[in-house]
Motif scaffolding. Structure first.
Motif, PDB file in Angstrom:
ATOM      1  N   SER A 153      78.135  22.200  19.126  1.00  0.00           N
ATOM      2  CA  SER A 153      76.912  22.508  19.872  1.00  0.00           C
ATOM      3  C   SER A 153      76.313  21.236  20.459  1.00  0.00           C
ATOM      4  O   SER A 153      76.579  20.125  19.988  1.00  0.00           O
ATOM      5  CB  SER A 153      75.884  23.182  18.963  1.00  0.00           C
ATOM      6  OG  SER A 153      75.372  22.252  18.027  1.00  0.00           O
ATOM      7  N   LEU A 187      77.352  20.786  27.522  1.00  0.00           N
ATOM      8  CA  LEU A 187      77.297  21.842  26.501  1.00  0.00           C
ATOM      9  C   LEU A 187      76.055  22.709  26.641  1.00  0.00           C
ATOM     10  O   LEU A 187      76.133  23.932  26.508  1.00  0.00           O
ATOM     11  CB  LEU A 187      77.390  21.235  25.096  1.00  0.00           C
ATOM     12  CG  LEU A 187      78.809  21.124  24.532  1.00  0.00           C
ATOM     13  CD1 LEU A 187      79.685  20.218  25.356  1.00  0.00           C
ATOM     14  CD2 LEU A 187      78.781  20.683  23.083  1.00  0.00           C
ATOM     15  N   GLU A 191      75.663  26.938  26.890  1.00  0.00           N
ATOM     16  CA  GLU A 191      75.180  27.589  25.658  1.00  0.00           C
ATOM     17  C   GLU A 191      74.213  28.710  26.000  1.00  0.00           C
ATOM     18  O   GLU A 191      73.559  28.718  26.992  1.00  0.00           O
ATOM     19  CB  GLU A 191      74.486  26.558  24.751  1.00  0.00           C
ATOM     20  CG  GLU A 191      75.471  25.641  24.083  1.00  0.00           C
ATOM     21  CD  GLU A 191      74.810  24.622  23.146  1.00  0.00           C
ATOM     22  OE1 GLU A 191      73.590  24.484  23.124  1.00  0.00           O
ATOM     23  OE2 GLU A 191      75.572  23.938  22.456  1.00  0.00           O
TER      24      GLU A 191
END
Length: 191
Positions: A153, A187, A191
Motif C-alpha cells: 500500500s 500507488l 488505490e
C-alpha cells in the motif's frame, strides 16, 4: 478548538498555529472546489493538491500537536485529493486514459527497480545513509506489486523507515525519499 491531541507540556509536537493554518487553507480549498462543482464561482479561494500536502512541514515545539495524529490526517487528506483528481480526470477522459497515465508514471520507476541490489541508488555524500539492504528489500516488494500483484500500500511506502549505516553499505537518503514519494503517488492513484 483543539484539532488534534497535544504532545504534552514536556513533549514536542507540531506547531499548533502552523497546523491550524494549513488545515484552514485545506478546508477553504476543498469548499471552493465544492462550489465550483456545483456550478458556482471559485473566487479567490486557495488551491491545494496532493503535492502541497506531501511538501508541508511544521516546526516541532513543546506542547504542539501530536505528530502521528497530524501525519495520519495529512495522509487521509492526500489520499482524498488524489481520489478527487482521479474522479475528475476519469469524468473528462475516461477510465482507460487514467490507467494509461498511471502506467506511464509507473514505468518511470522501473529503471531503478531492475538495477542489481546494492546499486539502485548512489551512496550518500556524507558518512551515513539508509541501509541499502533494507531499501532494496522494500523495492523488491514494489517489484512484486507491479509484476505479480503482491500486497503493498501507499501507506506502507510512506511510513517506511530504514536504519542508518556507514557510507559503504548505504544509499543517499534524499534520492531514496524522492523515489518513494513518486512510488506513493502511483500507488495512491490506483488505490
Amino acid at each position: 478548538m483543539v484539532m488534534f491531541p497535544a504532545a504534552g507540556r514536556m513533549g514536542t509536537g507540531y506547531d499548533r498555529a502552523q497546523v491550524e493554518e494549513f488545515f484552514a487553507r485545506a478546508r477553504a480549498a476543498y469548499e471552493a472546489t465544492q462550489r465550483e462543482d456545483a456550478g458556482g464561482d471559485r473566487g479567490d479561494s486557495p488551491t491545494l493538491d496532493e503535492n502541497d500536502v506531501r511538501a508541508v512541514a511544521f516546526d516541532l515545539v513543546r506542547d504542539g500537536y501530536e505528530a502521528t495524529a497530524v501525519d495520519a490526517a495529512l495522509d487521509r487528506l492526500e489520499a482524498a485529493l488524489v481520489h478527487r483528481r482521479r474522479e475528475d480526470f476519469i469524468a473528462a477522459h475516461g477510465q482507460q486514459a487514467w490507467m494509461d497515465r498511471i502506467a506511464d508514471r509507473a514505468t518511470t520507476l522501473y529503471p531503478r527497480l531492475v538495477r542489481p541490489r546494492g546499486q539502485r541508488f548512489s551512496p550518500p555524500q556524507g558518512r551515513r545513509g539508509y541501509d541499502a539492504a533494507a531499501v532494496d528489500e522494500l523495492l523488491d516488494r514494489l517489484v512484486a506489486y507491479f509484476d505479480a500483484g503482491a500486497e503493498l500500500s501507499a501507506a506502507e511506502l510512506r511510513t517506511a523507515t530504514f536504519p542508518e549505516v556507514g557510507r559503504r553499505r548505504a544509499y543517499a537518503e534524499g534520492t531514496v525519499d524522492a523515489y518513494l514519494d513518486r512510488a506513493v503517488e502511483v500507488l495512491l492513484a490506483v488505490e
